[in-house]
Design a protein around this motif. Structure first.
Motif, PDB file in Angstrom:
ATOM      1  N   ARG A 154     111.581   3.377  69.650  1.00 12.73           N
ATOM      2  CA  ARG A 154     112.353   3.692  68.650  1.00 12.73           C
ATOM      3  C   ARG A 154     111.913   4.904  67.889  1.00 12.73           C
ATOM      4  N   ARG A 155     110.626   5.072  67.713  1.00  9.38           N
ATOM      5  CA  ARG A 155     109.776   6.326  67.066  1.00  9.38           C
ATOM      6  C   ARG A 155     110.613   7.330  67.894  1.00  9.38           C
ATOM      7  N   LEU A 156     110.297   7.397  69.133  1.00  7.11           N
ATOM      8  CA  LEU A 156     110.544   8.484  69.885  1.00  7.11           C
ATOM      9  C   LEU A 156     112.079   8.969  69.700  1.00  7.11           C
ATOM     10  N   ARG A 209     104.902  19.669  70.849  1.00  6.42           N
ATOM     11  CA  ARG A 209     103.953  19.332  69.948  1.00  6.42           C
ATOM     12  C   ARG A 209     103.988  17.946  69.254  1.00  6.42           C
ATOM     13  N   VAL A 210     105.262  17.815  68.756  1.00  4.40           N
ATOM     14  CA  VAL A 210     105.424  16.618  67.864  1.00  4.40           C
ATOM     15  C   VAL A 210     105.462  15.326  68.917  1.00  4.40           C
ATOM     16  N   ASP A 221      99.899  10.435  71.196  1.00  4.62           N
ATOM     17  CA  ASP A 221      98.237  10.229  70.963  1.00  4.62           C
ATOM     18  C   ASP A 221      98.243   8.998  69.716  1.00  4.62           C
ATOM     19  N   ARG A 222      99.622   8.780  68.868  1.00  2.98           N
ATOM     20  CA  ARG A 222      99.249   7.698  67.972  1.00  2.98           C
ATOM     21  C   ARG A 222      99.385   6.698  68.654  1.00  2.98           C
ATOM     22  N   VAL A 257     102.007  17.720  76.545  1.00  2.97           N
ATOM     23  CA  VAL A 257     103.491  17.205  76.731  1.00  2.97           C
ATOM     24  C   VAL A 257     104.164  18.594  77.083  1.00  2.97           C
ATOM     25  N   ALA A 258     104.766  18.692  78.169  1.00  5.27           N
ATOM     26  CA  ALA A 258     105.538  19.874  78.592  1.00  5.27           C
ATOM     27  C   ALA A 258     106.980  19.447  79.057  1.00  5.27           C
TER      28      ALA A 258
END
Length: 226
Positions: A20-22, A86-87, A93-94, A109-110
């Protein structure tokens, strides 16, 4: 000393929370890198499921991949994805810190365009890529050492994540890690013991607050969170 046990994560619910955060990220301005052919929920769901499937057991406990490559068709990639990469790295990571997962290197992440991917679909490749990590804690004593990897092995062995080169320190002495916003420590059956603010630490996890004094045998260190 009050001893608490780390929360045993309900993997499915946490993966859904991560998803959901993504999804909110992809629905926001950062997600505009993709065309309308790719729905935010599809991308978020794919990435969250792959992150969960990439888990494996390390000698220190649960671990997961740290390198994420997201492939989409060139027609579906409309803007430079640099900001989104970046985000997403910050969000992954979180997630791994919340879950108490070990990483062998920094999160990368790419997002890449590939003609081998059908329009409107997304492919994720995850790998374990060893590399330097950003320290998250410091142990200050007769010398200062930093803790970089989550689920860090502390001991005399050169292969330990935090090396304390003293004869009275066991080769695999203790384990320290982050999970659910808390720092934890447990002893690994060391010969001369581990203590937290003067109280012995056993094989059960004990919660550590910033500023606490950890002792490995007779070697004392004050822990600070970076």
């Amino acid at each position: 000393m009050t001893t608490r046990r780390p929360v045993i994560s309900q993997s499915l619910s946490l993966v859904r929370s991560f998803e959901r955060r993504l999804e909110r990220l992809f629905e926001g301005a950062a997600g505009k890198a993709f065309s309308g052919h790719l729905h935010p929920s599809e991308i978020a769901g794919k990435l969250a499921r792959e992150a969960d499937l990439a888990r494996y057991e390390h000698v220190t406990g649960p671990a997961t991949a740290n390198s994420y490559t997201i492939l989409v068709n060139p027609r579906d990639l409309t803007l430079d994805p640099g900001e989104l990469e970046r985000v997403l790295a910050e969000e992954v990571d979180r997630y791994t810190a919340d879950e108490g997962l070990r990483l062998e290197g920094p999160i990368a992440v790419a997002i890449q365009a590939s003609k081998d991917v059908s329009p409107g679909t997304v492919v994720c490749h995850l790998k374990v890529m060893p590399g330097p990590t950003v320290p998250w804690a410091r142990l200050a004593g007769s010398e200062t050492v930093e803790v970089g990897r989550n689920r860090a092995l502390i001991g005399r062995s050169p292969e330990a994540d935090v090396v304390l080169p003293f004869e009275d320190i066991s080769r695999r002495h203790a384990l320290v890690w982050r999970q659910d916003g808390q720092i934890w420590i447990r002893d690994l059956g060391s010969s001369n013991g581990t203590s937290l603010d003067g109280e012995p630490v056993g094989r059960e996890a004990a919660a550590v607050n910033p500023g606490a004094v950890l002792a490995f045998s007779d070697h004392r260190y004050r822990l600070s969170k970076l």
